[in-house]
Design an enzyme around this catalytic site. Structure first.
Site, PDB file in Angstrom:
ATOM      1  N   ASP A   1       0.165   4.973   1.005  1.00 30.37           N
ATOM      2  CA  ASP A   1      -0.725   5.990   1.561  1.00 30.37           C
ATOM      3  C   ASP A   1      -0.018   7.338   1.572  1.00 30.37           C
ATOM      4  O   ASP A   1       1.200   7.419   1.772  1.00 30.37           O
ATOM      5  CB  ASP A   1      -1.153   5.609   2.975  1.00 30.37           C
ATOM      6  CG  ASP A   1      -1.954   4.312   3.004  1.00 30.37           C
ATOM      7  OD1 ASP A   1      -2.542   3.967   1.961  1.00 30.37           O
ATOM      8  OD2 ASP A   1      -1.970   3.646   4.052  1.00 30.37           O
TER       9      ASP A   1
ATOM     10  N   ASP B   1       0.844  -1.195   0.000  1.00 28.73           N
ATOM     11  CA  ASP B   1       0.000   0.000   0.000  1.00 28.73           C
ATOM     12  C   ASP B   1       0.874   1.238   0.000  1.00 28.73           C
ATOM     13  O   ASP B   1       1.943   1.262   0.620  1.00 28.73           O
ATOM     14  CB  ASP B   1      -0.916   0.023   1.233  1.00 28.73           C
ATOM     15  CG  ASP B   1      -1.820  -1.201   1.285  1.00 28.73           C
ATOM     16  OD1 ASP B   1      -2.458  -1.502   0.265  1.00 28.73           O
ATOM     17  OD2 ASP B   1      -1.870  -1.848   2.349  1.00 28.73           O
TER      18      ASP B   1
ATOM     19  N   ASP C   1      -0.731   5.823  15.094  1.00 28.51           N
ATOM     20  CA  ASP C   1      -0.808   4.816  16.146  1.00 28.51           C
ATOM     21  C   ASP C   1       0.555   4.330  16.632  1.00 28.51           C
ATOM     22  O   ASP C   1       0.831   4.323  17.828  1.00 28.51           O
ATOM     23  CB  ASP C   1      -1.680   3.637  15.695  1.00 28.51           C
ATOM     24  CG  ASP C   1      -1.335   3.149  14.295  1.00 28.51           C
ATOM     25  OD1 ASP C   1      -0.304   3.567  13.736  1.00 28.51           O
ATOM     26  OD2 ASP C   1      -2.114   2.328  13.747  1.00 28.51           O
TER      27      ASP C   1
END
Length: 494
Positions: A100, A98, A181
């Site tokens: 992002d 991915d 996070d």
């Protein structure tokens, strides 16, 4: 000439009040800022900047679609960075899946720049920019929540448990890093100067293979309980260890998972069990009391764990061996780049709970096997749907796999060939092999699995011979139809 005394300074009360108010405002602001910084103690005041020669991140390793998005945002006057997993995986020497992007452009501004953009999400609005089958996810820098609750409730909302229900608060890149996070995900790559910005000593944790939450772990888990699953998933996926302060609160806070919607739990199921690390994730979920929020009916029947996190005698040992073997087979297929369907693993997880329901029904009711099956199905599936919202397309395949277990037993006449032509025969056959592999004391099941294995590997003439060798089941013989009685003559016709 005599020295004149300085003129008397007259300070009006109104001016004094304005100065006091200004001081209060400034010091309150600074105190609030210091509190925010202390609550995110793992972030740095100034990011560590790694120049091009200090890191392996290269445009050659980044998707061309992601680069197009970065270039257009930068060209339009916005800041834009490749962020999170894409940067982390390159640092680890892995191939990113991915890409992002984080930017200071708002979702509406992003949509104005890309015709192939769609905005999604209610909890936090995201922009998905579609390039054929590839989707580049673009998020606006997140800001801090106002602890005094003065922000617009349309942009921010929390539940009574502290979970974020709405999170559309935008801020700076520094605030965005604090809102992320894990430290290993607070890494930003700029395509303008080719630097990597590290806001939370993430590069050090990458090198030391440590999963560490940013901020107070209990607060962050309450904001989004799924972070507990993410901590486990990153640890198993990247072969890392959770920092003690990150793992310590998970077991106590596991009941927060009951607040996660069933639709989101389905997405988390795919990430945990259909990613090639199902067995490792299963053991970690059991260790931290989280597996029951995926499959409550299964969790109740599993052997309990002792302090050493080993299964103790009691519970259904056969059930645990069965689902572990199903997950092992799934992991092998994924790691060998073979196709898998979540329906197979769902069918394996719920097979024994389904059989237990059928036994209970048969104890109290005299039903045909087919009626008992569908009665049990109507109990098992709604109960499971409350935990994981399984899409109908997978429910249909699960039902086919289960029904085929009965059909595979019936091989006389043309039944074997009809079963062999079933669209889901292969899945049903693999499920039969799985059952025979675990239920080693069931000789009939082993013979049945061997028969179907041989049946697929011989000629059609040999298949006919195999079918002829099958003895008809006592209840499978056709009954001669009864002759209809002639209707009695109607008295009304007389």
């Amino acid at each position: 000439m005599p020295i004149q005394p300085p003129p008397t300074l007259i300070i009006r009360p109104a001016i004094i009040k304005r100065v006091i108010d200004l001081c209060k405002k400034v010091f309150t602001k600074n105190t609030s800022k210091n509190n925010q910084t202390s609550s995110h103690a793992t972030t740095l005041d100034q990011p560590i900047e790694l120049s091009r020669d200090q890191h392996p991140v290269s445009r050659q390793l980044i998707s061309q679609s992601a680069l197009k998005v970065l270039y257009r945002l930068n060209k339009s006057g916005f800041d834009a960075y490749l962020v999170g997993g894409g940067v982390r995986d390159i640092l680890l020497g892995l191939k990113p899946k991915d890409f992002d992007i984080a930017t200071n452009a708002t979702p509406d501004e992003i949509k104005g720049l890309f015709r192939n953009c769609r905005l999604i999400g209610r909890r936090f609005r995201l922009a998905h920019i579609v390039f054929g089958r590839e989707i580049i996810e673009v998020a606006t820098f997140r800001g801090h929540h106002d602890e005094q609750g003065t922000q617009d409730k349309k942009t921010s909302k929390q539940s009574e448990h502290g979970m974020l229900l709405r999170d559309n608060i935008y801020g700076s890149i520094e605030e965005d890093a604090q809102r992320r996070d894990f430290t290993i995900n607070a890494l930003y790559y700029s395509s303008k100067d080719f630097k990597v910005l590290d806001f939370a000593n993430g590069v050090s944790d990458v090198n030391n293979k440590i999963i560490r939450l940013i901020g107070d772990p209990e607060t962050r888990y309450r904001e989004d309980p799924v972070r507990m699953l993410r901590a486990i998933r990153f640890a198993t996926k990247l072969d890392m260890q959770m920092a003690p302060e990150t793992s310590k609160p998970i077991k106590d806070l596991s009941p927060l998972m009951a607040n996660i919607p069933a639709a989101r739990m389905f997405e988390e199921f795919l990430k945990m069990f259909i990613s090639g690390k199902a067995v490792a994730n299963y053991h970690q979920l059991r260790k931290y009391n989280l597996f029951g929020y995926f499959f409550p009916a299964v969790d109740q029947k599993l052997p309990t764990l002792n302090l050493a996190q080993k299964s103790e005698p009691g519970g259904d040992d056969l059930l645990e061996r069965f689902i572990i073997q199903a997950m092992t087979n799934t992991d092998k297929r994924i790691n060998n780049e073979q196709r898998v369907t979540p329906a197979f693993l769902f069918a394996a997880m719920l097979w024994y709970p389904l059989q237990n329901y059928i036994k209970q029904i048969n104890l109290h009711n005299q039903m045909s096997p087919q009626d008992a099956f569908f009665a049990a199905l109507s109990e098992v599936m709604p109960e499971q749907q409350r935990s994981i919202a399984i899409p109908k397309r997978f429910q249909g395949v699960m039902k086919d796999i289960w029904i085929l277990q009965e059909k595979l037993v019936r091989r006389e006449g043309k039944k074997a060939f009809k079963t062999f032509e079933h669209p889901k025969f292969r899945a049903g056959y693999d499920f039969l092999l799985l059952r025979s592999e675990i239920e080693t004391d069931n000789d009939q099941l082993a013979e049945l699995a061997k028969w179907w294995t041989d049946f697929q590997n011989v000629s059609q003439d040999a298949q006919l011979q195999m079918v002829r060798g099958i003895k008809s089941a006592p209840n499978s013989r056709r009954r001669t139809p009864r002759k209809r009685r002639k209707p009695a003559p109607s008295t009304a016709a007389k």
